[in-house]
Design an enzyme around this catalytic site. Structure first.
Site, PDB file in Angstrom:
ATOM      1  N   HIS A 246       0.847  -1.180   0.000  1.00 26.23           N
ATOM      2  CA  HIS A 246       0.000   0.000   0.000  1.00 26.23           C
ATOM      3  C   HIS A 246       0.888   1.237   0.000  1.00 26.23           C
ATOM      4  CE1 HIS A 246      -3.010   2.975   1.322  1.00 26.23           C
ATOM      5  NE2 HIS A 246      -3.897   2.136   0.854  1.00 26.23           N
ATOM      6  N   GLU A 304      -7.748  -4.912  -0.637  1.00 34.99           N
ATOM      7  CA  GLU A 304      -8.282  -5.608  -1.804  1.00 34.99           C
ATOM      8  C   GLU A 304      -8.327  -7.127  -1.625  1.00 34.99           C
ATOM      9  OE1 GLU A 304      -6.016  -3.155  -2.285  1.00 34.99           O
ATOM     10  OE2 GLU A 304      -7.147  -1.633  -3.403  1.00 34.99           O
TER      11      GLU A 304
END
Length: 362
Positions: A246, A304
């Site tokens: 991320h 996700e």
């Protein structure tokens, strides 16, 4: 120069704070676990919009107004749905939302928030040769979205799972789509114009387009039979392992744990439970492979990875995962757009020219 605007502060906001080192997400003074699974989506919508519309009603009234907005979106856009259904489901949703008024009122905002929840099920049904199901304005937002998708009322557990997901992704700092939304809002364009900018950014595989490829990755690994071997080959060939890493978090994404817990509650002994057990093995293998292959980077599980399992369990095909992401995030976009218009200036950063220099004529 800050390539990609890393660490450059371009706005002050009351909406959300992403603590990348500590792994915490705060939304208007509430930590994520305080909201996810405890507040329904309509209540969080009101939290996000509070202070940005003078006529914002209370929680119950806002939920009713959001239900009425779903009904109005369906009535307005039903004639256009057959032609929109020829596009991919995300482009069709975006095109449908472009037909909504480009205004600044609470009514305009609620139509935009309602639209992904209405358009996505309708478009998916049309693509399968089924008639769209009209909204039930009295139902909760997540419950109605699932009912419009499947034609029958969903179980309370599934409704809670989708509600939790929508809340979990409602806002997340100045990510790419939110920044795009604020840039357009800073020009004093209408809310629809700003939201369309967010939708464009969200489509990319490095942003909201990532959960679909997670399913493709899990399927490929299951067919291959050797998770660690498959993952090592991907990394060796320079491929990105979807669902890991991320831009902000240097620890595990807190949203991943929230969604993993929801999938576990849905799982039991059925296919979702089997899928979760397999995904957990892949997750551990991926973390081990990435730790060895990229020791200088902290690549942890992101939102996700378990988003993919949750939305799969809810019955959404992977090509519609970004649509559902948008259904949760649009309220955050609108709140940011209103905040930018109220407190910000036209966003106009500078660039440094590094191209060829023309010969100057004396």
């Amino acid at each position: 120069m800050a390539n990609g605007l890393d660490d450059v502060v371009v706005a002050e906001t009351v909406l959300s704070d992403v603590d990348g080192l500590g792994g915490h997400l705060t939304i208007r003074g509430h930590c994520l676990p305080e909201l996810a699974g405890r507040w329904n989506y309509a209540r969080v919508v009101r939290l996000l919009l509070d202070g940005f519309f003078d006529d914002l009603p209370g929680d119950a009234e806002l939920a009713r107004a959001l239900g009425q907005a779903r009904a109005e979106v369906f009535e307005r856009l039903l004639p256009f749905l057959p032609s929109l259904a020829s596009l991919d489901v995300y482009s069709a949703m975006r095109a449908g939302m472009a037909l909504l008024p480009d205004g600044e009122t609470l009514t305009d905002a609620l139509l935009l928030i309602a639209a992904p929840a209405v358009l996505t099920p309708a478009l998916l049904r049309l693509r399968h040769g089924e008639e769209p199901v009209a909204p039930d304005s009295r139902a909760g937002h997540a419950a109605d979205m699932l009912r419009m998708l499947n034609g029958i009322a969903a179980s309370p557990a599934l409704v809670k799972a989708l509600d939790t997901y929508l809340v979990t992704v409602c806002d997340h700092g100045l990510n790419a789509s939110t920044f795009a939304t604020r840039v357009v809002a800073s020009t004093q364009a209408g809310l629809t114009s700003a939201v369309l900018a967010g939708l464009g950014a969200l489509k990319g595989p490095l942003h909201g387009g990532a959960p679909g490829p997670v399913i493709e990755m899990l399927d490929a690994i299951e067919a291959h039979g050797d998770a660690a071997g498959w993952l090592r080959d991907e990394v060796a060939h320079g491929e990105r392992i979807m669902g890991f890493g991320h831009r902000i978090y240097r620890v595990r994404d807190p949203r991943a744990d929230v969604l993993k817990a929801v999938v576990r509650q849905l799982g039991g002994e059925g296919e979702t439970g089997r899928r979760l057990a397999f995904a957990e093995k892949v997750e551990q293998a991926a973390l081990d492979v990435l730790r060895v292959a990229k020791p200088s980077r902290s690549l942890q599980t992101n939102v996700e990875f378990y988003t993919a399992l949750l939305l799969e369990a809810a019955g959404f095909p992977k090509e519609a995962f970004s649509n559902v992401f948008a259904a949760g995030r649009v309220a955050g976009w609108i709140a940011h757009a209103r905040e930018q218009q109220a407190t910000g200036r036209l966003i106009r950063p500078q660039s440094r020219y590094v191209g060829p220099v023309p010969d100057l004529v004396a």
